[in-house]
Motif scaffolding. Structure first.
Motif, PDB file in Angstrom:
ATOM      1  N   TRP A 138      -2.564  -7.872  13.788  1.00  0.00           N
ATOM      2  CA  TRP A 138      -2.593  -6.509  13.542  1.00  0.00           C
ATOM      3  C   TRP A 138      -3.466  -6.236  12.140  1.00  0.00           C
ATOM      4  O   TRP A 138      -4.363  -5.381  12.218  1.00  0.00           O
ATOM      5  CB  TRP A 138      -1.503  -5.813  13.451  1.00  0.00           C
ATOM      6  CG  TRP A 138      -1.502  -4.391  13.116  1.00  0.00           C
ATOM      7  CD1 TRP A 138      -0.830  -3.731  12.061  1.00  0.00           C
ATOM      8  CD2 TRP A 138      -1.957  -3.233  13.989  1.00  0.00           C
ATOM      9  NE1 TRP A 138      -1.168  -2.316  12.016  1.00  0.00           N
ATOM     10  CE2 TRP A 138      -1.990  -2.141  13.022  1.00  0.00           C
ATOM     11  CE3 TRP A 138      -2.911  -3.444  15.096  1.00  0.00           C
ATOM     12  CZ2 TRP A 138      -2.416  -1.001  13.669  1.00  0.00           C
ATOM     13  CZ3 TRP A 138      -3.274  -2.006  15.654  1.00  0.00           C
ATOM     14  CH2 TRP A 138      -3.120  -0.851  14.927  1.00  0.00           C
ATOM     15  N   PRO A 139      -3.208  -7.065  11.115  1.00  0.00           N
ATOM     16  CA  PRO A 139      -4.188  -6.517   9.973  1.00  0.00           C
ATOM     17  C   PRO A 139      -5.433  -6.770  10.115  1.00  0.00           C
ATOM     18  O   PRO A 139      -6.325  -6.098   9.760  1.00  0.00           O
ATOM     19  CB  PRO A 139      -3.539  -7.769   8.810  1.00  0.00           C
ATOM     20  CG  PRO A 139      -2.063  -8.025   9.384  1.00  0.00           C
ATOM     21  CD  PRO A 139      -2.025  -7.975  10.871  1.00  0.00           C
ATOM     22  N   LEU A 140      -5.966  -7.652  11.105  1.00  0.00           N
ATOM     23  CA  LEU A 140      -7.316  -7.833  11.080  1.00  0.00           C
ATOM     24  C   LEU A 140      -7.770  -6.631  12.218  1.00  0.00           C
ATOM     25  O   LEU A 140      -8.817  -6.189  11.921  1.00  0.00           O
ATOM     26  CB  LEU A 140      -7.614  -9.344  12.074  1.00  0.00           C
ATOM     27  CG  LEU A 140      -7.121 -10.539  11.330  1.00  0.00           C
ATOM     28  CD1 LEU A 140      -7.392 -11.881  12.536  1.00  0.00           C
ATOM     29  CD2 LEU A 140      -7.520 -10.793  10.033  1.00  0.00           C
ATOM     30  N   VAL A 141      -6.992  -6.328  13.055  1.00  0.00           N
ATOM     31  CA  VAL A 141      -7.321  -5.050  13.758  1.00  0.00           C
ATOM     32  C   VAL A 141      -7.614  -3.671  13.003  1.00  0.00           C
ATOM     33  O   VAL A 141      -8.336  -2.976  12.833  1.00  0.00           O
ATOM     34  CB  VAL A 141      -6.530  -4.961  15.134  1.00  0.00           C
ATOM     35  CG1 VAL A 141      -6.842  -3.802  15.910  1.00  0.00           C
ATOM     36  CG2 VAL A 141      -6.676  -6.027  15.733  1.00  0.00           C
ATOM     37  N   HIS A 142      -6.437  -3.548  12.394  1.00  0.00           N
ATOM     38  CA  HIS A 142      -6.468  -2.392  11.509  1.00  0.00           C
ATOM     39  C   HIS A 142      -7.323  -2.387  10.451  1.00  0.00           C
ATOM     40  O   HIS A 142      -7.735  -1.243  10.124  1.00  0.00           O
ATOM     41  CB  HIS A 142      -4.708  -2.283  10.891  1.00  0.00           C
ATOM     42  CG  HIS A 142      -4.412  -1.269  10.416  1.00  0.00           C
ATOM     43  ND1 HIS A 142      -4.365   0.109  10.954  1.00  0.00           N
ATOM     44  CD2 HIS A 142      -3.940  -0.717   9.030  1.00  0.00           C
ATOM     45  CE1 HIS A 142      -3.973   1.127  10.266  1.00  0.00           C
ATOM     46  NE2 HIS A 142      -3.627   0.743   9.177  1.00  0.00           N
ATOM     47  N   GLU A 143      -7.914  -3.440   9.902  1.00  0.00           N
ATOM     48  CA  GLU A 143      -8.826  -3.404   8.905  1.00  0.00           C
ATOM     49  C   GLU A 143     -10.059  -2.789   9.554  1.00  0.00           C
ATOM     50  O   GLU A 143     -10.694  -1.897   8.817  1.00  0.00           O
ATOM     51  CB  GLU A 143      -9.214  -4.534   8.366  1.00  0.00           C
ATOM     52  CG  GLU A 143     -10.220  -4.787   7.251  1.00  0.00           C
ATOM     53  CD  GLU A 143     -10.459  -6.091   6.727  1.00  0.00           C
ATOM     54  OE1 GLU A 143     -11.378  -6.144   5.911  1.00  0.00           O
ATOM     55  OE2 GLU A 143     -10.050  -7.087   7.375  1.00  0.00           O
ATOM     56  N   GLN A 144     -10.595  -2.990  10.654  1.00  0.00           N
ATOM     57  CA  GLN A 144     -11.605  -2.453  11.530  1.00  0.00           C
ATOM     58  C   GLN A 144     -11.378  -1.003  12.183  1.00  0.00           C
ATOM     59  O   GLN A 144     -12.472  -0.298  12.288  1.00  0.00           O
ATOM     60  CB  GLN A 144     -12.094  -3.348  12.684  1.00  0.00           C
ATOM     61  CG  GLN A 144     -12.321  -4.838  11.871  1.00  0.00           C
ATOM     62  CD  GLN A 144     -13.719  -4.852  11.096  1.00  0.00           C
ATOM     63  OE1 GLN A 144     -14.720  -4.254  11.493  1.00  0.00           O
ATOM     64  NE2 GLN A 144     -13.391  -5.444  10.058  1.00  0.00           N
ATOM     65  N   LEU A 145     -10.300  -0.975  12.383  1.00  0.00           N
ATOM     66  CA  LEU A 145      -9.904   0.387  13.350  1.00  0.00           C
ATOM     67  C   LEU A 145      -8.704   1.073  12.508  1.00  0.00           C
ATOM     68  O   LEU A 145      -7.505   1.199  13.158  1.00  0.00           O
ATOM     69  CB  LEU A 145      -9.756   0.103  14.656  1.00  0.00           C
ATOM     70  CG  LEU A 145     -10.833  -0.440  15.397  1.00  0.00           C
ATOM     71  CD1 LEU A 145     -10.156  -0.933  17.019  1.00  0.00           C
ATOM     72  CD2 LEU A 145     -11.934   0.587  15.534  1.00  0.00           C
ATOM     73  N   PRO A 146      -9.071   1.512  11.375  1.00  0.00           N
ATOM     74  CA  PRO A 146      -7.604   2.049  10.460  1.00  0.00           C
ATOM     75  C   PRO A 146      -7.125   3.405  11.140  1.00  0.00           C
ATOM     76  O   PRO A 146      -6.079   3.646  10.697  1.00  0.00           O
ATOM     77  CB  PRO A 146      -8.208   2.372   9.246  1.00  0.00           C
ATOM     78  CG  PRO A 146      -9.966   2.640   9.467  1.00  0.00           C
ATOM     79  CD  PRO A 146     -10.087   1.775  10.663  1.00  0.00           C
ATOM     80  N   ALA A 174      11.783  -3.312  11.286  1.00  0.00           N
ATOM     81  CA  ALA A 174      11.446  -3.485  10.058  1.00  0.00           C
ATOM     82  C   ALA A 174       9.752  -3.448  10.117  1.00  0.00           C
ATOM     83  O   ALA A 174       9.195  -3.225   9.200  1.00  0.00           O
ATOM     84  CB  ALA A 174      12.054  -4.479   9.395  1.00  0.00           C
ATOM     85  N   LEU A 175       9.285  -3.871  11.201  1.00  0.00           N
ATOM     86  CA  LEU A 175       7.878  -3.974  11.300  1.00  0.00           C
ATOM     87  C   LEU A 175       7.126  -2.675  11.325  1.00  0.00           C
ATOM     88  O   LEU A 175       5.595  -2.464  11.039  1.00  0.00           O
ATOM     89  CB  LEU A 175       7.272  -4.819  12.733  1.00  0.00           C
ATOM     90  CG  LEU A 175       8.118  -6.255  12.825  1.00  0.00           C
ATOM     91  CD1 LEU A 175       7.550  -6.591  13.913  1.00  0.00           C
ATOM     92  CD2 LEU A 175       7.282  -6.981  11.743  1.00  0.00           C
ATOM     93  N   ALA A 176       7.641  -1.614  11.319  1.00  0.00           N
ATOM     94  CA  ALA A 176       6.981  -0.106  11.368  1.00  0.00           C
ATOM     95  C   ALA A 176       6.330  -0.006   9.912  1.00  0.00           C
ATOM     96  O   ALA A 176       6.910  -0.435   8.910  1.00  0.00           O
ATOM     97  CB  ALA A 176       7.940   0.850  11.678  1.00  0.00           C
ATOM     98  N   GLY A 177       5.163   0.870   9.934  1.00  0.00           N
ATOM     99  CA  GLY A 177       4.419   1.049   8.947  1.00  0.00           C
ATOM    100  C   GLY A 177       3.090   0.391   8.926  1.00  0.00           C
ATOM    101  O   GLY A 177       2.895  -0.467   9.803  1.00  0.00           O
ATOM    102  N   ASN A 178       2.273   0.965   8.226  1.00  0.00           N
ATOM    103  CA  ASN A 178       0.717   0.383   8.291  1.00  0.00           C
ATOM    104  C   ASN A 178       0.359   0.283   9.445  1.00  0.00           C
ATOM    105  O   ASN A 178      -0.596  -0.534  10.216  1.00  0.00           O
ATOM    106  CB  ASN A 178       0.669  -1.286   7.766  1.00  0.00           C
ATOM    107  CG  ASN A 178      -0.713  -1.784   7.477  1.00  0.00           C
ATOM    108  OD1 ASN A 178      -1.364  -0.814   6.708  1.00  0.00           O
ATOM    109  ND2 ASN A 178      -0.961  -2.858   7.636  1.00  0.00           N
ATOM    110  N   GLY A 179       0.249   1.687  10.127  1.00  0.00           N
ATOM    111  CA  GLY A 179      -0.181   1.790  11.376  1.00  0.00           C
ATOM    112  C   GLY A 179       0.675   1.450  12.835  1.00  0.00           C
ATOM    113  O   GLY A 179       0.352   1.670  13.921  1.00  0.00           O
TER     114      GLY A 179
END
Length: 375
Positions: free
Chosen positions: A226-234, A251-256
């Motif tokens: 997800w961090p790799l995806v979220h960086e390109q598609l925020p 607890a994984l909720a947040g950052n998209g």
């Protein structure tokens, strides 16, 4: 219980660990569908859960569909039940080895004319062995070997064994030579695609978190992919859907990442999210979450573990990736490429119609009964 059948072709008894809950897990969808198809084929169908429990609306749903359900307080003793009624059944389906192994002696004693069909649901020892290999765990390898002994003993005792994929049939061909094994996979209605590419946004994961591979999959995806995806598609969000989630998933909720847990209906996500993901790193069987998205024409990015038994190929019915970087790359590509999205969507629908529809299951059941009747 509720008596609600008129005998025609014969009588079938289904037994599972608990009453199916089709809005919570794919195994329940399959079992409910199997019972209803047998009813439509002209058989009288009965069911009881190994835990005896009256399951409220889930029990009532089965009864409303014409299935006789036994539960507390009418079902007191299993041995008494089989002593009194075991002779009535032509076929007895029992799901999961750890349930079936407790009934073998009663079937032999009280149901000598019944055909015992062992429904693996998925091949448990194969799933456990794969987890042991992933974790490099000696204790898990020992546990998998114990499960293998138990599961294969049930296969040997059964008149026929059901698996959900050709891969698992090949495994049993080697591990249980001479056993009659049939493939009867997941069963889904095929509503097809609703909204178009441009009318959708975000991605989703669906899965019940009582199933350990789903917990592992979500943690790996959120932490590594997800961090790799979220960086390109925020602006894109990841929706996590499914019941029985532990704190580590919430607890994984947040950052998209948006955690939903159990939802009354999956339709808004199946028809509203542009993609679904199945980042499973181990498991067995055919994944109902994948079939379900494909039946709705919702393209998916999945791992090799999730692709098993799907009769599909990379860049046709789905996009395939097993490493974090490649998985992220395929999510981004499929999310942005409308032409690719449409091709995969169309192929997904066709795949489920051919291999995982009610009609396909009915053909497989018909072949199973004909094979047993010849014995």
């Amino acid at each position: 219980r509720k008596a609600c059948f008129n005998r025609n072709k014969g009588q079938i008894l289904f037994i599972d660990a608990r009453t199916p809950e089709p809005d919570r897990d794919s195994g329940s969808v399959r079992l409910s569908s199997l019972m209803r198809i047998c009813k439509e084929m002209g058989y009288a169908v009965s069911f009881f859960a190994d835990n005896h429990v009256y399951a409220g609306r889930y029990t009532r749903d089965l009864q409303r569909s014409g299935i006789e359900v036994y539960c507390d307080p009418w079902l007191d003793s299993f041995s008494e039940f089989f002593r009194g009624r075991g002779f009535e059944y032509d076929y007895i389906f029992i799901s999961r080895h750890y349930v079936a192994i407790n009934y073998i002696h009663m079937l032999r004693r009280y149901c000598p004319n019944s055909r015992f069909i062992f429904d693996t649901v998925d091949l448990h020892y194969l799933r456990e062995r794969r987890l042991a290999e992933l974790e490099g765990s000696r204790s898990l390898k020992i546990a998998a070997r114990q499960t293998r002994r138990s599961e294969l003993s049930v296969v040997k005792a059964a008149d026929a064994t059901l698996v959900v994929s050709t891969v698992e049939k090949e495994v049993l061909t080697e591990d249980a030579p001479g056993s009659e094994v049939h493939v009867l996979s997941n069963i889904h209605r095929v509503p097809g695609r609703d909204k178009a590419f441009s009318d959708r946004e975000d991605i989703c994961f669906v899965g019940r978190y009582k199933h350990p591979p789903n917990i592992d999959a979500v943690k790996w995806f959120v932490n590594e992919v997800w961090p790799l995806v979220h960086e390109q598609l925020p602006d894109m969000k990841l929706h996590l859907i499914g019941s029985d989630a532990p704190k580590q998933i919430k607890a994984l909720a947040g950052n998209g990442v948006v955690f939903h847990g159990y939802v009354e209906s999956l339709e808004p996500f199946l028809n509203g999210c542009r993609l679904a993901v199945a980042p499973l790193r181990y498991g067995a069987g055919v994944k109902g979450k994948v079939n379900m998205s494909m039946a709705h024409g919702q393209p998916m990015v999945i791992t090799s573990a999730a692709a098993e038994g799907l009769f599909g190929e990379h860049e046709k019915e789905f996009l395939l990736a097993d490493e974090a970087e490649s998985f992220a790359r395929e999510v981004i590509r499929l999310y942005q490429d409308e032409a690719l999205w449409n091709r995969v969507s169309d192929a997904s629908i066709k795949n489920v119609q051919e291999h995982f529809s009610v009609a396909a299951a009915r053909d497989n059941l018909d072949a199973l009964f004909k094979s047993l009747d010849k014995k």
